[in-house]
Motif scaffolding. Sequence first.
Motif, short mmCIF file in Angstrom:
data_model
loop_
_atom_site.label_atom_id
_atom_site.label_comp_id
_atom_site.label_asym_id
_atom_site.label_seq_id
_atom_site.Cartn_x
_atom_site.Cartn_y
_atom_site.Cartn_z
N GLY A 30 0.78 -1.23 0.00
CA GLY A 30 0.00 0.00 0.00
C GLY A 30 0.81 1.28 0.00
N GLU A 31 2.12 1.18 0.08
CA GLU A 31 3.00 2.36 0.10
C GLU A 31 3.61 2.57 -1.28
OE1 GLU A 31 7.35 3.69 1.89
OE2 GLU A 31 6.32 1.97 2.77
N THR A 32 3.49 3.79 -1.80
CA THR A 32 4.09 4.11 -3.09
C THR A 32 5.60 4.06 -2.98
OG1 THR A 32 2.23 5.50 -3.74
CG2 THR A 32 4.31 5.85 -4.91
N VAL A 33 6.21 3.25 -3.82
CA VAL A 33 7.68 3.11 -3.80
C VAL A 33 8.31 3.57 -5.11
CG1 VAL A 33 7.66 1.28 -2.07
CG2 VAL A 33 7.62 0.68 -4.50
N GLY A 34 7.48 3.80 -6.13
CA GLY A 34 8.02 4.27 -7.40
C GLY A 34 6.93 4.70 -8.34
N PHE A 35 7.33 5.49 -9.34
CA PHE A 35 6.36 5.92 -10.34
C PHE A 35 7.07 6.19 -11.66
CE2 PHE A 35 7.71 9.72 -8.05
CZ PHE A 35 8.06 10.59 -9.08
N ALA A 36 6.29 6.10 -12.72
CA ALA A 36 6.76 6.41 -14.07
C ALA A 36 5.78 7.40 -14.67
CB ALA A 36 6.84 5.15 -14.93
N ASP A 37 6.26 8.59 -14.98
CA ASP A 37 5.42 9.62 -15.59
C ASP A 37 5.51 9.53 -17.10
OD1 ASP A 37 4.62 10.69 -13.15
OD2 ASP A 37 6.24 12.17 -13.11
N TYR A 38 4.42 9.90 -17.76
CA TYR A 38 4.38 9.88 -19.21
C TYR A 38 3.52 11.02 -19.72
CZ TYR A 38 -0.29 7.79 -18.79
OH TYR A 38 -1.60 7.56 -18.49
N GLU A 39 3.65 11.29 -21.02
CA GLU A 39 2.81 12.26 -21.72
C GLU A 39 2.37 11.61 -23.02
OE1 GLU A 39 5.10 15.81 -22.46
OE2 GLU A 39 5.74 15.93 -20.37
N VAL A 40 1.13 11.83 -23.39
CA VAL A 40 0.64 11.34 -24.68
C VAL A 40 0.59 12.53 -25.62
CG1 VAL A 40 -1.29 10.29 -25.92
CG2 VAL A 40 -0.68 9.47 -23.64
N GLU A 41 1.26 12.38 -26.75
CA GLU A 41 1.27 13.41 -27.79
C GLU A 41 0.91 12.74 -29.11
OE1 GLU A 41 4.95 15.56 -27.86
OE2 GLU A 41 4.75 16.19 -25.76
N GLY A 42 -0.31 12.97 -29.56
CA GLY A 42 -0.76 12.33 -30.79
C GLY A 42 -0.77 10.83 -30.66
N GLN A 43 0.02 10.15 -31.48
CA GLN A 43 0.09 8.69 -31.47
C GLN A 43 1.31 8.17 -30.72
OE1 GLN A 43 -2.28 6.44 -32.56
NE2 GLN A 43 -3.42 8.36 -32.53
N GLU A 44 1.88 9.02 -29.87
CA GLU A 44 3.07 8.64 -29.10
C GLU A 44 2.83 8.77 -27.60
OE1 GLU A 44 6.55 9.95 -32.23
OE2 GLU A 44 5.97 11.39 -30.68
N THR A 48 8.69 10.11 -19.56
CA THR A 48 9.53 11.26 -19.24
C THR A 48 10.34 11.11 -17.96
OG1 THR A 48 7.65 12.32 -18.15
CG2 THR A 48 8.02 12.85 -20.49
N HIS A 49 9.87 10.30 -17.01
CA HIS A 49 10.56 10.24 -15.73
C HIS A 49 10.18 8.97 -14.99
CE1 HIS A 49 12.55 11.87 -12.19
NE2 HIS A 49 11.49 11.60 -11.47
N VAL A 50 11.18 8.30 -14.44
CA VAL A 50 10.97 7.15 -13.56
C VAL A 50 11.72 7.42 -12.28
CG1 VAL A 50 11.41 4.67 -13.22
CG2 VAL A 50 10.70 5.52 -15.47
N GLU A 51 11.04 7.18 -11.17
CA GLU A 51 11.66 7.42 -9.87
C GLU A 51 11.26 6.32 -8.89
OE1 GLU A 51 11.56 10.93 -6.53
OE2 GLU A 51 11.54 11.50 -8.64
N VAL A 52 12.24 5.87 -8.09
CA VAL A 52 12.01 4.89 -7.04
C VAL A 52 12.53 5.46 -5.74
CG1 VAL A 52 12.67 2.58 -6.21
CG2 VAL A 52 12.08 2.91 -8.60
N LEU A 65 8.68 -1.73 -12.68
CA LEU A 65 7.75 -0.66 -13.00
C LEU A 65 7.73 -0.38 -14.50
CD1 LEU A 65 5.83 1.61 -12.17
CD2 LEU A 65 7.84 2.97 -11.57
N VAL A 66 8.89 -0.26 -15.12
CA VAL A 66 8.97 0.02 -16.55
C VAL A 66 8.38 -1.15 -17.34
CG1 VAL A 66 10.55 0.33 -18.50
CG2 VAL A 66 10.89 1.63 -16.39
N GLU A 67 8.70 -2.36 -16.97
CA GLU A 67 8.17 -3.52 -17.67
C GLU A 67 6.64 -3.55 -17.61
OE1 GLU A 67 8.92 -8.30 -17.98
OE2 GLU A 67 9.33 -7.33 -16.06
N GLN A 68 6.09 -3.34 -16.44
CA GLN A 68 4.64 -3.35 -16.28
C GLN A 68 3.98 -2.22 -17.07
OE1 GLN A 68 2.60 -5.58 -14.51
NE2 GLN A 68 4.47 -6.78 -14.50
#
Length: 106
Positions: A30-44, A48-52, A65-68
């Motif tokens: 239940g504790e956040t240990v990491g995140f991966a931020d993203y942006e959607v631009e058109g079909q991409e 932008t950032h992964v942090e643990v 995290l990246v694999e999932q």
Amino acid sequence: MTTDSATTGPAAVTFRHEPALARYTLLIDGETVGFADYEVEGQEVLFTHVEVDPARRGQRLAGILVEQALDDVRVRTDLTVVPVCPYVVSWIDAHAEYQDLLTRGR
């Protein structure tokens, strides 16, 4: 929001996609240990950032995290992945089975 859970040993590991935040989150018990931020631009989708959490580094959590996140993008969308974060770039370089995500849709 989609949530996938897996238990590894005594800790409950949860992977969560939070589209309103443009973020994938990894939680342990239940504790956040990491995140991966993203942006959607058109079909991409640009990762932008992964942090643990520094206290959790060395446990291969960023890779999980990246694999999932990439698996989720593969299953739910036909977007082309653009790795902006250096960690995502190196992770995809090391995992040939994910490199097709860099060119699909083009």
